[in-house]
Design an enzyme around this catalytic site. Structure first.
Site, PDB file in Angstrom:
ATOM      1  N   ASP A  36      -7.140   0.115  -2.419  1.00  0.00           N
ATOM      2  CA  ASP A  36      -7.016  -1.359  -2.426  1.00  0.00           C
ATOM      3  C   ASP A  36      -7.105  -1.943  -3.835  1.00  0.00           C
ATOM      4  OD1 ASP A  36      -6.834  -1.342   0.324  1.00  0.00           O
ATOM      5  OD2 ASP A  36      -8.676  -2.482   0.690  1.00  0.00           O
ATOM      6  N   CYS A  71      -3.364   0.922   3.872  1.00  0.00           N
ATOM      7  CA  CYS A  71      -3.859   2.225   3.429  1.00  0.00           C
ATOM      8  C   CYS A  71      -3.114   3.404   4.039  1.00  0.00           C
ATOM      9  CB  CYS A  71      -5.345   2.353   3.746  1.00  0.00           C
ATOM     10  SG  CYS A  71      -6.388   1.091   2.985  1.00  0.00           S
ATOM     11  N   ASP A 306      -3.361   2.838  -3.493  1.00  0.00           N
ATOM     12  CA  ASP A 306      -2.560   2.901  -2.272  1.00  0.00           C
ATOM     13  C   ASP A 306      -1.924   1.569  -1.902  1.00  0.00           C
ATOM     14  OD1 ASP A 306      -4.917   1.665  -1.495  1.00  0.00           O
ATOM     15  OD2 ASP A 306      -5.359   3.031   0.162  1.00  0.00           O
ATOM     16  N   ASN A 307      -2.458   0.472  -2.375  1.00  0.00           N
ATOM     17  CA  ASN A 307      -1.846  -0.850  -2.176  1.00  0.00           C
ATOM     18  C   ASN A 307      -2.561  -1.858  -3.063  1.00  0.00           C
ATOM     19  OD1 ASN A 307      -3.478  -0.274   0.753  1.00  0.00           O
ATOM     20  ND2 ASN A 307      -4.178  -2.059  -0.400  1.00  0.00           N
TER      21      ASN A 307
END
Length: 532
Positions: A36, A71, A306-307
């Site tokens: 995140d 995720c 992941d993002n």
């Protein structure tokens, strides 16, 4: 087996020899994955050592994206090199194929680490968060060790800092809340250093270190709990404003936000940065260990997330999942053999490129895979006349509860991730697909929703970098038609067809007659979950 015999076996399996003609071993690879971590809102600011030791010693990609801002789908894309519609992981649940039996049977045997180990002779090491439902009883528990990993130290389920369970090569080990022995980011650092100390010196290695930071519950190491006391979430142009002309889920956010919501997100922002300081320490320890053992000059190090994340943009308090830059754009730093220092690359890259890149580094013939991504190696080496993509697909399948949230009955069923003031971050019809375009002439995002409105959002990021003005009703109709058709093509692409010319590329061909099927325009759609 003799070295010559081993070389023949590896070549037959699709991998180049484990050593070069000069006798040098194939390069090692380290992939550090945070959880995140945004880049658009200053997520790299706390990582001074990481920027110095990786970014300034190699290449920083300023336009790195994920194909899904959540995720598990994003991590599945990293492992497989595929878009979500091809790996079929649609959300963070077992039912959404996150670490499910189907995933284990159909996708896991063909991840890039599995190929590195089986075809290229790499020793492979994993430590940290794998997939959100890893370790679930319905999917083999922590006894399941995915194919391709020589050393497996995986977190059961989602990110935590204390009071968690690790799968140590398939055996459960519980941790408590003693900082000196249990703080997960530090535990991962120590495991990684131990691997480098005791690994085989006769085989190249791949390490994937997946930290909990800066994911909630945002628990910093004790020495960092007082850091960034004067820091607040950025008050940029799209902070705490109404998302006019946007999908209904964005429009339902209450503007202006309450003081309590702003205090909450500011606190979360500070704590996220605090947790990243331990990641910075991990990177420093790892680089020093590689240097001490004489491995650094022969090792590629990748750092990414992941993002992304948002904190108050369009009055949405905190989360990811949305189609905007703050959620889909991530940091990507790479150093390694042949990469000149202090470079910034502006090409459009995606996390589906990591698998092909690492396989390419290992000498594996990427054309033998079904991966949708492209090897970054030509960009990393600064090769001349590289032909590169100008667009990519972003897709997300929204999640909603079947019943109304009891604290927000007025919203009805179909929403999820709701805050106390009844602002919800997700819904069943928050299902969208986008073409993110970055060409010489256009910096554009085109998105369609799978809802009753067939809602469309379009942004010209050259004129509107904060994506405030949806120009879907004013942009040239021909561009809309071309983007609609390109979206249809990307949503059904696989492998090489995901890398065909984009709308603004010289080689692009468009036939308007293909726009309509039974008089209905192509639209974003919910993608299927693959069954075993």
């Amino acid at each position: 087996m003799s070295p010559a015999a081993l070389a023949l076996v590896l070549l037959a399996l699709g991998c180049a020899e484990a050593t070069s003609s000069r006798g040098a071993r194939r390069p090692n690879v380290v992939l550090i994955l945070t959880d995140d971590q945004d880049v658009s809102l200053g997520g790299m600011t706390p990582l001074k050592k990481t920027k110095a030791l990786i970014g300034e010693m190699g290449m920083a990609f300023s336009n790195a994206y994920v194909p899904s801002a959540l995720c598990c789908p994003s991590r599945a894309s990293i492992l497989t090199g595929k878009y979500p519609h091809n790996h079929h992981v649609v959300n963070n649940t077992l039912e959404g194929n996150c670490s499910s039996k189907s995933w284990q049977k159909i996708q896991e045997p063909y991840t890039f680490p599995a190929l590195l180990q089986s075809s290229c002779g790499y020793q492979t090491f994993f430590a940290g968060k794998y997939l959100n439902e890893y370790g679930a009883e319905g999917a083999g528990g922590v006894g399941h060790v995915p194919p391709g990993w020589s050393f497996w130290y995986a977190l059961e389920k989602n990110s935590k800092y204390y009071n968690y369970t690790l799968s140590i090569n398939g055996k459960a080990r519980k941790h408590g809340e003693n900082y000196s022995v249990d703080y997960l980011t530090d535990v991962l650092a120590n495991m990684s250093l131990d691997f480098l100390e005791y690994k085989s010196n006769f085989e190249p290695f791949f390490m994937m270190i997946s930290t909990p930071a800066p994911h909630s519950p945002w628990i910093a190491a004790p020495q960092y709990t007082k850091s960034f006391q004067n820091v607040s979430a950025p008050r940029n142009s799209n902070f705490n404003i109404h998302g006019k002309n946007k999908h209904w889920l964005i429009r339902q956010a209450k503007t202006p936000m309450t003081n309590s919501s702003i205090q909450y997100l500011d606190n979360a922002f500070r704590k996220r940065w605090q947790t990243l300081l331990s990641v910075d320490d991990l990177v420093e320890k790892l680089v020093k260990k590689l240097e001490f053992h004489g491995e650094l000059d022969n090792t590629y190090i990748f750092f990414t997330s992941d993002n992304g994340y948002h904190t108050g943009q369009f009055s949405l308090p905190i989360d990811k999942r949305q189609l905007y830059e703050f959620d889909i754009k991530v940091p990507l730093l790479v150093r390694g053999p042949g990469i000149k220092p202090n470079q910034t690359n502006k090409m459009l890259v995606a996390n589906i490129d990591l698998g092909p890149t690492i396989l390419d580094i290992a000498g594996y013939n990427v054309n033998k895979t079904q991966m949708d991504g492209m090897s970054l190696l030509p960009l990393l080496r600064a090769d001349k006349n590289v032909t590169w993509r100008s667009d990519m697909l972003v897709e997300y399948q929204g999640e909603g509860l079947n019943s109304s949230d009891p604290t927000c009955p007025g919203l009805g069923p179909g929403v999820s991730n709701c805050f106390p003031d009844c602002v919800c971050e997700d819904s069943y019809n928050n299902t969208y697909a986008c073409v993110r375009t970055l060409s010489a002439s256009w910096d554009l995002q085109y998105c369609e929703f799978d809802d009753l409105e067939v809602f469309v959002e379009v942004y010209n990021l050259t004129a509107d970098p904060f994506q405030i003005n949806n120009i879907a009703k004013t942009i040239d109709q021909e561009i809309l038609e071309k983007m609609n058709y390109r979206l249809m093509m990307l949503q059904s692409c696989s492998g090489a067809t995901c890398r065909t010319p984009g709308v603004f590329d010289p080689g692009y061909r468009f036939d308007p007659r293909l726009m309509f099927n039974n008089n209905h325009a192509v639209r974003a759609r919910r993608f299927s979950i693959q069954s075993s």
